[in-house]
Design a protein around this motif. Sequence first.
Motif, PDB file in Angstrom:
ATOM      1  N   ALA A 124      92.260 100.034 -14.767  1.00  0.00           N
ATOM      2  CA  ALA A 124      92.551  98.735 -15.460  1.00  0.00           C
ATOM      3  C   ALA A 124      91.880  98.875 -16.767  1.00  0.00           C
ATOM      4  CB  ALA A 124      92.287  97.664 -14.567  1.00  0.00           C
ATOM      5  N   GLY A 125      92.421  97.670 -17.723  1.00  0.00           N
ATOM      6  CA  GLY A 125      91.938  97.694 -18.888  1.00  0.00           C
ATOM      7  C   GLY A 125      91.663  96.166 -19.101  1.00  0.00           C
ATOM      8  N   GLN A 126      90.353  95.848 -19.785  1.00  0.00           N
ATOM      9  CA  GLN A 126      90.180  94.523 -19.891  1.00  0.00           C
ATOM     10  C   GLN A 126      91.106  93.875 -20.863  1.00  0.00           C
ATOM     11  OE1 GLN A 126      85.844  93.763 -20.740  1.00  0.00           O
ATOM     12  NE2 GLN A 126      86.099  91.866 -21.260  1.00  0.00           N
ATOM     13  N   ASP A 127      91.331  92.603 -20.641  1.00  0.00           N
ATOM     14  CA  ASP A 127      92.242  91.852 -21.520  1.00  0.00           C
ATOM     15  C   ASP A 127      92.105  90.305 -21.323  1.00  0.00           C
ATOM     16  OD1 ASP A 127      94.742  91.312 -22.962  1.00  0.00           O
ATOM     17  OD2 ASP A 127      95.897  92.830 -21.781  1.00  0.00           O
ATOM     18  N   LEU A 128      92.955  89.638 -21.717  1.00  0.00           N
ATOM     19  CA  LEU A 128      92.621  88.363 -22.039  1.00  0.00           C
ATOM     20  C   LEU A 128      93.690  87.540 -21.362  1.00  0.00           C
ATOM     21  CD1 LEU A 128      91.731  88.537 -25.913  1.00  0.00           C
ATOM     22  CD2 LEU A 128      90.117  88.019 -24.002  1.00  0.00           C
ATOM     23  N   LEU A 129      93.474  86.192 -20.697  1.00  0.00           N
ATOM     24  CA  LEU A 129      94.212  85.300 -20.334  1.00  0.00           C
ATOM     25  C   LEU A 129      94.180  84.008 -21.015  1.00  0.00           C
ATOM     26  CD1 LEU A 129      96.320  84.912 -17.629  1.00  0.00           C
ATOM     27  CD2 LEU A 129      94.239  83.911 -16.617  1.00  0.00           C
ATOM     28  N   THR A 193      88.850  89.572 -18.166  1.00  0.00           N
ATOM     29  CA  THR A 193      88.547  90.377 -17.379  1.00  0.00           C
ATOM     30  C   THR A 193      89.625  91.522 -17.263  1.00  0.00           C
ATOM     31  OG1 THR A 193      87.862  90.875 -14.842  1.00  0.00           O
ATOM     32  CG2 THR A 193      89.655  89.417 -15.288  1.00  0.00           C
ATOM     33  N   ASP A 194      89.660  92.328 -16.130  1.00  0.00           N
ATOM     34  CA  ASP A 194      90.870  93.586 -16.400  1.00  0.00           C
ATOM     35  C   ASP A 194      92.060  92.886 -16.039  1.00  0.00           C
ATOM     36  OD1 ASP A 194      88.403  94.817 -15.958  1.00  0.00           O
ATOM     37  OD2 ASP A 194      88.334  95.420 -14.065  1.00  0.00           O
ATOM     38  N   LYS A 214      97.005  93.217 -24.403  1.00  0.00           N
ATOM     39  CA  LYS A 214      96.311  94.274 -25.397  1.00  0.00           C
ATOM     40  C   LYS A 214      94.919  94.701 -25.055  1.00  0.00           C
ATOM     41  CE  LYS A 214      98.327  92.856 -29.678  1.00  0.00           C
ATOM     42  NZ  LYS A 214      98.224  92.546 -31.141  1.00  0.00           N
ATOM     43  N   PRO A 215      95.002  95.487 -23.768  1.00  0.00           N
ATOM     44  CA  PRO A 215      93.609  95.784 -23.222  1.00  0.00           C
ATOM     45  C   PRO A 215      92.905  96.637 -24.241  1.00  0.00           C
ATOM     46  CG  PRO A 215      95.453  97.230 -22.677  1.00  0.00           C
ATOM     47  CD  PRO A 215      95.899  96.214 -23.168  1.00  0.00           C
ATOM     48  N   PHE A 216      91.337  96.397 -24.006  1.00  0.00           N
ATOM     49  CA  PHE A 216      90.447  97.037 -25.037  1.00  0.00           C
ATOM     50  C   PHE A 216      89.436  97.928 -24.257  1.00  0.00           C
ATOM     51  CE2 PHE A 216      89.605  92.643 -24.527  1.00  0.00           C
ATOM     52  CZ  PHE A 216      88.406  92.353 -24.228  1.00  0.00           C
ATOM     53  N   THR A 217      89.675  98.076 -23.043  1.00  0.00           N
ATOM     54  CA  THR A 217      88.887  99.173 -22.269  1.00  0.00           C
ATOM     55  C   THR A 217      89.583  99.630 -21.543  1.00  0.00           C
ATOM     56  OG1 THR A 217      88.040  97.567 -20.428  1.00  0.00           O
ATOM     57  CG2 THR A 217      86.858  97.279 -22.717  1.00  0.00           C
ATOM     58  N   GLN A 218      88.806 100.710 -20.666  1.00  0.00           N
ATOM     59  CA  GLN A 218      89.306 101.248 -19.377  1.00  0.00           C
ATOM     60  C   GLN A 218      88.394 101.319 -18.166  1.00  0.00           C
ATOM     61  OE1 GLN A 218      89.609 103.610 -22.197  1.00  0.00           O
ATOM     62  NE2 GLN A 218      91.127 102.420 -22.616  1.00  0.00           N
ATOM     63  N   GLU A 219      88.685 100.581 -17.294  1.00  0.00           N
ATOM     64  CA  GLU A 219      87.972 100.121 -16.133  1.00  0.00           C
ATOM     65  C   GLU A 219      88.359 101.031 -14.914  1.00  0.00           C
ATOM     66  OE1 GLU A 219      85.355  98.436 -16.509  1.00  0.00           O
ATOM     67  OE2 GLU A 219      85.670  97.679 -18.500  1.00  0.00           O
ATOM     68  N   TYR A 220      87.504 102.011 -14.556  1.00  0.00           N
ATOM     69  CA  TYR A 220      87.931 102.867 -13.259  1.00  0.00           C
ATOM     70  C   TYR A 220      87.643 102.362 -11.882  1.00  0.00           C
ATOM     71  CZ  TYR A 220      88.974 106.474 -16.875  1.00  0.00           C
ATOM     72  OH  TYR A 220      89.753 106.978 -17.939  1.00  0.00           O
ATOM     73  N   TYR A 221      88.546 101.848 -10.997  1.00  0.00           N
ATOM     74  CA  TYR A 221      87.989 101.279  -9.997  1.00  0.00           C
ATOM     75  C   TYR A 221      87.714 102.141  -8.766  1.00  0.00           C
ATOM     76  CZ  TYR A 221      90.020  96.758 -11.490  1.00  0.00           C
ATOM     77  OH  TYR A 221      90.341  95.368 -12.175  1.00  0.00           O
ATOM     78  N   THR A 263     102.577  96.114 -15.827  1.00  0.00           N
ATOM     79  CA  THR A 263     102.898  97.443 -15.455  1.00  0.00           C
ATOM     80  C   THR A 263     101.507  98.497 -15.732  1.00  0.00           C
ATOM     81  OG1 THR A 263     103.693  98.170 -17.369  1.00  0.00           O
ATOM     82  CG2 THR A 263     105.243  97.804 -15.526  1.00  0.00           C
ATOM     83  N   PRO A 264     101.013  99.151 -14.679  1.00  0.00           N
ATOM     84  CA  PRO A 264      99.651  99.963 -15.019  1.00  0.00           C
ATOM     85  C   PRO A 264      99.950 101.123 -16.346  1.00  0.00           C
ATOM     86  CG  PRO A 264     100.305 100.122 -12.635  1.00  0.00           C
ATOM     87  CD  PRO A 264     101.562  99.535 -13.533  1.00  0.00           C
ATOM     88  N   ASP A 265      98.778 101.149 -16.958  1.00  0.00           N
ATOM     89  CA  ASP A 265      98.817 102.077 -18.062  1.00  0.00           C
ATOM     90  C   ASP A 265      98.933 103.223 -17.465  1.00  0.00           C
ATOM     91  OD1 ASP A 265      98.157 103.637 -20.375  1.00  0.00           O
ATOM     92  OD2 ASP A 265      96.857 102.212 -21.214  1.00  0.00           O
TER      93      ASP A 265
END
Length: 279
Positions: A124-129, A193-194, A214-221, A263-265
Motif C-alpha cells: 500500500a501507500g500512505q495517502d490522505l482522506l 493512513t494507507d 497521491k501516496p507518499f510511502t510504500q507500506e509492505y503488508y 487500483t493497487p500500484d
Amino acid sequence: MTVKPSIRRIATRVVAAVAALACTFSLAACGEDEAGKIRIGIKFDQPGLGFKKSGTYVGFDVDVAKYIAKKLGYSEDEIIWKEAPSKQREAMLQNGDVDMILATYSITDERKKAVSFAGPYFVAGQDLLVRKDDHSINGPEDLNGKRLCSVTGSTSAATVKEKFASEVQLMEQPGYAECATALFSGIVDAVTTDDIILAGLASASRGKLRVVGKPFTQEYYGVGIKKGDTKLATQINNAIVQMIQDGSWQRAISDNTAGTDYTPDVRYNPPTPNEGEEE
C-alpha cells in the motif's frame, strides 16, 4: 471402589498439568472451543480490509487469511478471529494470544526486533482522506497548518511525526472509525493512513469522503508471526504465491474495493513474498 478426595485432587492436578503441556506445544492454544483451531488477528474496524459485521468478518485481509488458513489445513469454521489493534499486535504474538496477524501490518525493521513476518501479500501507500467538497488538500504539499488524524501505533502516525511534525497537528485515535468521525465533524481536516484503508473508508461513507490519490510511502503488508518461526513463514509465503497465481488475490482486491476508483500500484503489486524464511 471409592477414590479418596486427596487422591482425586492429585489426579485432577496431573490431568491439568498434562493438558497445559499439550497446549504449550500446539499451534492453536488450548482453551474453550480453541483446540484444533487457528487464531488469527485482524482489524475489526477497517471497511474493505478487516471488518466485523453482524458477527461475520469481511475484507481483503480476511480473504487472504482464509486462503492461508485453508492451505495450512484449516477450514473457515476452524478459524478464531481476534481483534488486533495496531498498538497491541506485537504483544499478542509474543504472548501467544494469536498464531498470526493480518491487520494491515506493515513490515518494518523495528517490528522485526519483536516478531517475524511472512509475506508481503500487498503493498500500500500512505495517502490522505478528505471531505468530498474540500479541495484545499491535494497532496502532502498542502498539509501546512492542517489537522490530521491517524491511529495510535501505526506506521502512518510515525511517518507524520517524522516528516510533518512542524507543519501539522496530529490527533491519534484507537481506530479508523474514530478518525472518520472526527473528519465528518470537522475536528480534523484529513485522515492519513494507507490508501487501501482509506478506499474502504471512502466506500463506507457513501460518497461523502474521497481519497486524494497521491501516496507518499510504500507500506509492505506482512503476516505477523512469532519471532523465528521460519517453517510457518515458508508455508504462508507458498500460500500467498498460490493465491496470486490462481487469481484469488486479484478477485479479493476487486471485491473489497468495489464502488471506488482504487487500483493497487502496479509498480509494487502483486508483491513477491519472501519474508521470514531461513536464509
